[in-house]
Design a protein around this motif. Sequence first.
Motif, PDB file in Angstrom:
ATOM      1  N   ARG A   1       0.834  -1.209   0.000  1.00 38.79           N
ATOM      2  CA  ARG A   1       0.000   0.000   0.000  1.00 38.79           C
ATOM      3  C   ARG A   1       0.870   1.261   0.000  1.00 38.79           C
ATOM      4  O   ARG A   1       0.472   2.288  -0.530  1.00 38.79           O
ATOM      5  CB  ARG A   1      -0.909   0.046   1.246  1.00 38.79           C
ATOM      6  N   ARG A   2       2.050   1.136   0.617  1.00 41.62           N
ATOM      7  CA  ARG A   2       2.957   2.297   0.638  1.00 41.62           C
ATOM      8  C   ARG A   2       3.697   2.445  -0.701  1.00 41.62           C
ATOM      9  O   ARG A   2       4.533   3.327  -0.861  1.00 41.62           O
ATOM     10  CB  ARG A   2       3.998   2.141   1.761  1.00 41.62           C
ATOM     11  N   GLY A   3       3.411   1.547  -1.628  1.00 43.65           N
ATOM     12  CA  GLY A   3       4.038   1.631  -2.952  1.00 43.65           C
ATOM     13  C   GLY A   3       5.393   0.963  -3.037  1.00 43.65           C
ATOM     14  O   GLY A   3       6.113   1.112  -4.018  1.00 43.65           O
ATOM     15  N   GLU A   4       5.776   0.184  -1.982  1.00 41.75           N
ATOM     16  CA  GLU A   4       7.095  -0.456  -1.989  1.00 41.75           C
ATOM     17  C   GLU A   4       7.061  -1.774  -2.754  1.00 41.75           C
ATOM     18  O   GLU A   4       6.018  -2.416  -2.838  1.00 41.75           O
ATOM     19  CB  GLU A   4       7.524  -0.729  -0.526  1.00 41.75           C
ATOM     20  N   ASN A   5       8.217  -2.178  -3.286  1.00 39.51           N
ATOM     21  CA  ASN A   5       8.360  -3.549  -3.781  1.00 39.51           C
ATOM     22  C   ASN A   5       8.493  -4.433  -2.547  1.00 39.51           C
ATOM     23  O   ASN A   5       9.043  -4.002  -1.534  1.00 39.51           O
ATOM     24  CB  ASN A   5       9.615  -3.684  -4.640  1.00 39.51           C
ATOM     25  N   VAL A   6       8.008  -5.668  -2.639  1.00 40.41           N
ATOM     26  CA  VAL A   6       7.972  -6.525  -1.451  1.00 40.41           C
ATOM     27  C   VAL A   6       8.495  -7.918  -1.792  1.00 40.41           C
ATOM     28  O   VAL A   6       8.202  -8.442  -2.872  1.00 40.41           O
ATOM     29  CB  VAL A   6       6.514  -6.672  -0.926  1.00 40.41           C
ATOM     30  N   VAL A   7       9.273  -8.529  -0.874  1.00 44.91           N
ATOM     31  CA  VAL A   7       9.611  -9.950  -1.007  1.00 44.91           C
ATOM     32  C   VAL A   7       9.187 -10.651   0.289  1.00 44.91           C
ATOM     33  O   VAL A   7       9.588 -10.253   1.379  1.00 44.91           O
ATOM     34  CB  VAL A   7      11.122 -10.182  -1.339  1.00 44.91           C
ATOM     35  N   VAL A   8       8.307 -11.645   0.135  1.00 38.66           N
ATOM     36  CA  VAL A   8       7.818 -12.415   1.286  1.00 38.66           C
ATOM     37  C   VAL A   8       8.593 -13.724   1.322  1.00 38.66           C
ATOM     38  O   VAL A   8       8.565 -14.491   0.355  1.00 38.66           O
ATOM     39  CB  VAL A   8       6.302 -12.730   1.147  1.00 38.66           C
ATOM     40  N   THR A   9       9.315 -13.980   2.405  1.00 34.52           N
ATOM     41  CA  THR A   9      10.111 -15.203   2.499  1.00 34.52           C
ATOM     42  C   THR A   9       9.770 -15.927   3.790  1.00 34.52           C
ATOM     43  O   THR A   9      10.387 -15.710   4.820  1.00 34.52           O
ATOM     44  CB  THR A   9      11.628 -14.902   2.345  1.00 34.52           C
ATOM     45  N   THR A  10       8.717 -16.746   3.718  1.00 33.70           N
ATOM     46  CA  THR A  10       8.254 -17.510   4.886  1.00 33.70           C
ATOM     47  C   THR A  10       8.118 -18.978   4.477  1.00 33.70           C
ATOM     48  O   THR A  10       8.277 -19.310   3.307  1.00 33.70           O
ATOM     49  CB  THR A  10       6.899 -16.964   5.384  1.00 33.70           C
ATOM     50  N   GLY A  11       7.786 -19.848   5.446  1.00 31.34           N
ATOM     51  CA  GLY A  11       7.815 -21.298   5.197  1.00 31.34           C
ATOM     52  C   GLY A  11       6.742 -21.810   4.252  1.00 31.34           C
ATOM     53  O   GLY A  11       5.862 -21.067   3.793  1.00 31.34           O
ATOM     54  N   THR A  12       6.822 -23.108   3.940  1.00 28.35           N
ATOM     55  CA  THR A  12       5.825 -23.773   3.106  1.00 28.35           C
ATOM     56  C   THR A  12       4.452 -23.616   3.748  1.00 28.35           C
ATOM     57  O   THR A  12       4.326 -23.681   4.963  1.00 28.35           O
ATOM     58  CB  THR A  12       6.121 -25.290   3.046  1.00 28.35           C
TER      59      THR A  12
END
Length: 751
Positions: A71-82
């Motif tokens: 929402r803040r306009g940032e690029n995002v990388v989500v790195t969490t488990g299976t």
Amino acid sequence: MHGVQADAGAVSSWADLLAEEEVAYTTLEPAREARVEPLPDDLDPRVASALVGVGVTALYRHQAEAWEAARRGENVVVTTGTASGKSLAFNLPVLDAIAREPKTRALYLYPTKALAQDQSRALAELRLKGLRPAIYDGDTPAEARWQVRKWSNLVLTNPDMLHVGVLPHHDRWGDVLHNLRFVVVDEAHVYRGVFGSHVANVLRRLRRLARVYDAEPQLLLASATIANAAELALALTGQPATVVERDSSPKAEREVIVWNPPLLDPELGQRASALGEASRLMSQLTTRGLRTICFAKSRKAAELIHRFTAERVDPATAARLAPYRAGYTPEQRRDIERRLVDGELLGVTATDALELGIDIGLLDCAISVGFPGTVASLRQQWGRAGRRDRGLAILVASEDALDQFFAREPEALLSRRVEAALLDHANPRILDPHVLSAAFEAPLDEADAETLGPEALARAAELTELERTPAGFVWKGRDYPAARISLRTGDLDSFAVVEEETGSLLGLVERDRAYSTVHEGAVYLHLGEQYLVESLDLAGRVAVVSRAGVDWYTQVKKETETTIESAERIEPRLGVDLHFGRVSVSEQVVAFARKAVKDGSTIDVVPMLMPETTFETEAVWFCPEPDQLEGLDRMPVLLGTLHAAEHALIALLPLWAMCDRWDIGGLSTNVHYQTGGPTIFVYDGHAGGVGITARGFDRFEGWVEDTARLLERCPCTSGCPSCVQSPKCGNLNEPLDKAGASTLLERMLAA
């Protein structure tokens, strides 16, 4: 997602397996409570009600974090488990934007077609008004392609199709590119090494063309847990991204077992078959009604484990087992997936194609046969088990050095932070064809340095197929350059491997590897199936193969010469001067050996002469000091010591960099003509290098310590496949001195 529940009695019914002597280690990973919060107030109400319609009434904290960053306009990388809901994390901002403005376009990239299919089904289930997802890949019929471009606002594709099917024809995609708000990259950890370095350039070309059409898409990435998510996102896209890594999804308690097949011959380090042990475990678990998935490294292994398991169980249980692998039709695969989710199937034996995020419901047990190459992959596979109740995760160790290291040092496996995914988009071997492709797509000028990177502009000035014009560099050829490159190899000169009987193309082999893997008389493995190479046409770059069922394999003998081109870093480490820099490696295959599968003994050695290949790459090297070699400095002990240390170091480097031992090469010599003394080299096996040995240089102390432990604890007397013998040694594993290597590394650590 619901499935048939195993009864509570069944779930505790593997206790007797823990008492078996093959159990090298067992531990209990605790359960984790979910941290949830309500759906965001600023989410479009139509999206919120579509989610409630499929049973999603709240978000995990990490999903909410990703929403806030997007929402803040940032690029995002989500790195969490299976199974932590990464798909919902990147879908939310996209669905919200499309609900508010249906002309918005989004592009989703998946490394495999099956994953795109899976996501497409999940999106269709939402029944969100105005959402029009469509798959655009090699299987999309030609007549349907224009409809996807015109009508779909969420296009699911893969990097290969984006590279050859979309970017070179961007004029047809003008409307999509102009309205492109989001680019989603799922399973981002898969993009490493040569493949990742290519994909990084494809994503830069996409960002550049979006700019040409006045769009600046936001980038949303999802990855398995890796050590360097922020670094990978930047390397892959050229843009920084906010990392969301605290997993707040629930996790059931999980029992973890490392299972080491019994030692049959302590002298030779020979163990019982890992496939046989896996089928024994699988039959015991499925007979008890436990839903089990077993991961094997090849199609053939998956098929064999399935067959052995079916022979061990009663007919009713056998009817509820199935193998799952690439090579089946999409309909066959969908059917197996459906039967798994519905609980009809009890056991599935799969290649690692299933470790990625395809939703296969709730399983009780996951067996990994052989370490899959990275801790991230192992965690992905194990994450398939115990999503509902207590689960069981098993690693069945093979004879490989890394597997045996883990069987003896399980803490090193389970407490280890996952590896770093490495890539290098600016490696000229990889960058050049993308610079040509970009110039074909639109004239290249200084402004493009912002998206393609300054290295691309520097290379453009060097490339003879480009012409400098007032508008910028333009392509002057007749074909389109993207069609020349396969993203999955680093070499433009590939050899085609063709099956004699059907004339079908089995695969491509890089020229550097062709001479050692598809020479005449070689046994070539394709997806676990054996083929014999009948002929190799060097001019036409074609290897003709026929199906074979033989009980031997082939290994080449090579003469290798390493020349130091430049040392970029030199540091005193562990009592030696450790160097990192550029080297050129020239190799020539001079013979091949046929070896028996059952014990690795040599049947015969056939002389032959292949053309010499030379490539430049990155390496680490060091010269052990005289005091470290005291008592080991006479021939042949000296050569055996250096050679065994080199093999063991190569076997354990994948622990520190996300790579395979086949991505690394090495050379050891009692006297190198440039250093003037005994020297060990370990180099990146891909031309130009992709950062593997650079990581080895940075982590040298830990790497050497792991290697010394491997040698010290291996029970064999004089070296075996579990410690110093290598399946790819150019000297056919001669000479090797395990005791000498162990002494040398211990002395370095003592320094």
